[in-house]
Design a protein around this motif. Structure first.
Motif, PDB file in Angstrom:
ATOM      1  N   ARG A 208       3.281  13.053  -2.130  1.00 35.99           N
ATOM      2  CA  ARG A 208       4.671  12.692  -1.836  1.00 35.99           C
ATOM      3  C   ARG A 208       4.723  11.541  -0.838  1.00 35.99           C
ATOM      4  O   ARG A 208       5.495  10.594  -1.001  1.00 35.99           O
ATOM      5  N   LEU A 209       3.879  11.592   0.196  1.00 37.68           N
ATOM      6  CA  LEU A 209       3.856  10.512   1.176  1.00 37.68           C
ATOM      7  C   LEU A 209       3.294   9.226   0.571  1.00 37.68           C
ATOM      8  O   LEU A 209       3.766   8.130   0.869  1.00 37.68           O
ATOM      9  N   ARG A 210       2.277   9.369  -0.275  1.00 39.24           N
ATOM     10  CA  ARG A 210       1.714   8.172  -0.919  1.00 39.24           C
ATOM     11  C   ARG A 210       2.752   7.507  -1.806  1.00 39.24           C
ATOM     12  O   ARG A 210       2.857   6.281  -1.851  1.00 39.24           O
ATOM     13  N   LYS A 211       3.539   8.319  -2.520  1.00 33.03           N
ATOM     14  CA  LYS A 211       4.587   7.765  -3.364  1.00 33.03           C
ATOM     15  C   LYS A 211       5.647   7.060  -2.524  1.00 33.03           C
ATOM     16  O   LYS A 211       6.182   6.014  -2.914  1.00 33.03           O
ATOM     17  N   ALA A 212       5.928   7.608  -1.337  1.00 34.87           N
ATOM     18  CA  ALA A 212       6.941   7.015  -0.465  1.00 34.87           C
ATOM     19  C   ALA A 212       6.521   5.646   0.055  1.00 34.87           C
ATOM     20  O   ALA A 212       7.375   4.849   0.471  1.00 34.87           O
ATOM     21  N   SER A 213       5.231   5.359   0.030  1.00 34.52           N
ATOM     22  CA  SER A 213       4.760   4.057   0.517  1.00 34.52           C
ATOM     23  C   SER A 213       4.876   2.956  -0.533  1.00 34.52           C
ATOM     24  O   SER A 213       4.735   1.774  -0.205  1.00 34.52           O
ATOM     25  N   ASN A 214       5.137   3.327  -1.781  1.00 36.12           N
ATOM     26  CA  ASN A 214       5.206   2.318  -2.848  1.00 36.12           C
ATOM     27  C   ASN A 214       6.256   1.243  -2.596  1.00 36.12           C
ATOM     28  O   ASN A 214       6.007   0.056  -2.860  1.00 36.12           O
ATOM     29  N   PRO A 215       7.469   1.604  -2.100  1.00 32.66           N
ATOM     30  CA  PRO A 215       8.452   0.532  -1.834  1.00 32.66           C
ATOM     31  C   PRO A 215       7.963  -0.496  -0.820  1.00 32.66           C
ATOM     32  O   PRO A 215       8.344  -1.671  -0.904  1.00 32.66           O
ATOM     33  N   LEU A 216       7.114  -0.085   0.134  1.00 36.51           N
ATOM     34  CA  LEU A 216       6.570  -1.054   1.086  1.00 36.51           C
ATOM     35  C   LEU A 216       5.658  -2.053   0.379  1.00 36.51           C
ATOM     36  O   LEU A 216       5.710  -3.264   0.638  1.00 36.51           O
ATOM     37  N   LEU A 217       4.821  -1.538  -0.523  1.00 38.05           N
ATOM     38  CA  LEU A 217       3.915  -2.414  -1.256  1.00 38.05           C
ATOM     39  C   LEU A 217       4.687  -3.407  -2.127  1.00 38.05           C
ATOM     40  O   LEU A 217       4.415  -4.613  -2.111  1.00 38.05           O
ATOM     41  N   THR A 218       5.657  -2.902  -2.882  1.00 40.46           N
ATOM     42  CA  THR A 218       6.421  -3.803  -3.742  1.00 40.46           C
ATOM     43  C   THR A 218       7.285  -4.745  -2.904  1.00 40.46           C
ATOM     44  O   THR A 218       7.499  -5.906  -3.304  1.00 40.46           O
ATOM     45  N   GLY A 219       7.741  -4.283  -1.745  1.00 38.65           N
ATOM     46  CA  GLY A 219       8.524  -5.160  -0.876  1.00 38.65           C
ATOM     47  C   GLY A 219       7.716  -6.351  -0.384  1.00 38.65           C
ATOM     48  O   GLY A 219       8.221  -7.483  -0.331  1.00 38.65           O
ATOM     49  N   VAL A 220       6.453  -6.115  -0.046  1.00 37.66           N
ATOM     50  CA  VAL A 220       5.585  -7.215   0.378  1.00 37.66           C
ATOM     51  C   VAL A 220       5.376  -8.193  -0.773  1.00 37.66           C
ATOM     52  O   VAL A 220       5.440  -9.422  -0.601  1.00 37.66           O
ATOM     53  N   ALA A 221       5.126  -7.655  -1.973  1.00 38.30           N
ATOM     54  CA  ALA A 221       4.907  -8.518  -3.139  1.00 38.30           C
ATOM     55  C   ALA A 221       6.153  -9.336  -3.458  1.00 38.30           C
ATOM     56  O   ALA A 221       6.064 -10.540  -3.767  1.00 38.30           O
ATOM     57  N   GLU A 222       7.321  -8.710  -3.395  1.00 38.02           N
ATOM     58  CA  GLU A 222       8.560  -9.435  -3.679  1.00 38.02           C
ATOM     59  C   GLU A 222       8.847 -10.490  -2.613  1.00 38.02           C
ATOM     60  O   GLU A 222       9.402 -11.558  -2.915  1.00 38.02           O
ATOM     61  N   SER A 223       8.445 -10.209  -1.361  1.00 34.12           N
ATOM     62  CA  SER A 223       8.599 -11.209  -0.306  1.00 34.12           C
ATOM     63  C   SER A 223       7.707 -12.408  -0.574  1.00 34.12           C
ATOM     64  O   SER A 223       8.130 -13.571  -0.397  1.00 34.12           O
TER      65      SER A 223
ATOM     66  N   ILE B  84       6.691 -13.483  -3.528  1.00 37.76           N
ATOM     67  CA  ILE B  84       7.312 -14.237  -4.621  1.00 37.76           C
ATOM     68  C   ILE B  84       8.540 -14.984  -4.107  1.00 37.76           C
ATOM     69  O   ILE B  84       8.788 -16.135  -4.476  1.00 37.76           O
ATOM     70  N   GLY B  85       9.306 -14.333  -3.234  1.00 34.05           N
ATOM     71  CA  GLY B  85      10.502 -14.966  -2.695  1.00 34.05           C
ATOM     72  C   GLY B  85      10.190 -16.239  -1.929  1.00 34.05           C
ATOM     73  O   GLY B  85      10.904 -17.246  -2.055  1.00 34.05           O
ATOM     74  N   VAL B  86       9.141 -16.221  -1.115  1.00 34.99           N
ATOM     75  CA  VAL B  86       8.753 -17.429  -0.380  1.00 34.99           C
ATOM     76  C   VAL B  86       8.277 -18.503  -1.362  1.00 34.99           C
ATOM     77  O   VAL B  86       8.608 -19.682  -1.217  1.00 34.99           O
ATOM     78  N   ASN B  87       7.490 -18.089  -2.371  1.00 38.63           N
ATOM     79  CA  ASN B  87       7.080 -19.055  -3.398  1.00 38.63           C
ATOM     80  C   ASN B  87       8.299 -19.706  -4.058  1.00 38.63           C
ATOM     81  O   ASN B  87       8.307 -20.911  -4.336  1.00 38.63           O
TER      82      ASN B  87
END
Length: 292
Positions: A38-53, A55-58
């Protein structure tokens, strides 16, 4: 000025990658050490947030340094929390940058099926692994004919990836042609399309089978370059005059969710006919976007 521009933009893109990969890997390490699923799943938005950031800077670098307009046509209300299968034609590595420019933060982070060798790409290979991008063997028909078990490995890898994707918003990206378009490849295939290579249905069939009702829709994307197929150097040097993108949302035919693509010949033929029909329509879209 072109060499100077290419060097400057490349350095900025590389710096952006380094700045985002470091926190991405830190979050990945923390995720691996968490004691519960459950905690590992909760960390997924952080990972995708970094990736989207990243892409956003690119994308902001694109807006600052490139004058290439993207003419976007779409008849879809996109969802950032959706579950999509994204299908697109493939002409250049620029396609990936274009897709990220068009879709970032408008749909879930796109996951690509990558060749296993790409895990060794500096920094990006680790980032793709951390974000659960599936790595595939991409075996040739001749290799599979000699060793049929290789086909089973790719199917198993697809299923494992899709099981993870059931739990998070996702956009599974598939370049259905399996390779970038070139006139030489087009002639060798004897493809019945003017602007496209023949579609490969197997990967799409395996994703639909593994995800089932978990997918909301198909996003059918057509990318056209009226000035000719560009290289990444062309993009970095600001030599791409225009890009046209058409996005169409398609419902997933229910009969395609229930069948055995590998062992049921009738189902496989039906699936391929559906895909060929979609590709004929895409070829007509290409002609229209190219002004022919």
């Amino acid at each position: 000025m072109a060499p100077l521009r290419v060097t400057l933009v490349s350095l900025l893109l590389a710096a952006n990658t380094v700045l985002h990969v470091v926190p991405l890997l830190v979050v990945t390490l923390v995720k691996a050490l968490l004691p519960s699923a459950r905690l590992r799943k909760a960390s997924n938005p952080l990972l995708t947030g970094v990736a989207e950031s990243w892409i956003g800077v690119n994308n902001r670098l694109w807006d600052r340094f490139f004058h290439t307009p993207i003419h976007l046509q779409e008849d879809v209300a996109l969802r950032a929390d959706g579950h999509y299968l994204v299908l697109a034609n493939h002409q250049s590595w620029v396609d990936i940058v274009v897709l990220q420019k068009v879709f970032n933060r408008r749909i879930p982070l796109m996951r690509f099926f990558l060749k296993r060798q790409l895990i060794w790409v500096p920094l990006l290979g680790l980032a793709w692994w951390a974000l659960d991008f599936p790595f595939m063997g991409r075996h040739t028909p001749k290799q599979i004919a000699r060793r049929p078990e290789l086909a089973g490995r790719d199917i198993a890898a697809t299923r494992r990836a899709c099981e993870k994707f059931r739990e998070i918003p996702v956009a599974i990206m598939n370049f259905v042609e399996g390779t970038r378009f070139t006139p030489t490849k087009h002639a060798a295939q004897g493809a019945p399309y003017r602007h496209l290579l023949k579609p490969k249905s197997g990967g799409v069939a395996f994703v639909l089978d593994a995800m089932g009702e978990g997918l909301h829709a198909i996003l059918d994307v057509t990318i056209a370059y009226p000035g000719g197929r560009p290289s990444m150097i062309d993009l970095l040097a600001d030599r791409v005059p225009a890009i046209h993108v058409h996005v169409r949302q398609r419902a997933i035919p229910q009969e395609l969710l229930h069948g055995d693509y590998q062992n049921d010949r009738a189902f496989r033929v039906h699936f391929q006919q559906w895909m060929n029909g979609l590709w004929r329509e895409k070829d007509a879209d290409m002609a229209r976007l190219l002004g022919e």
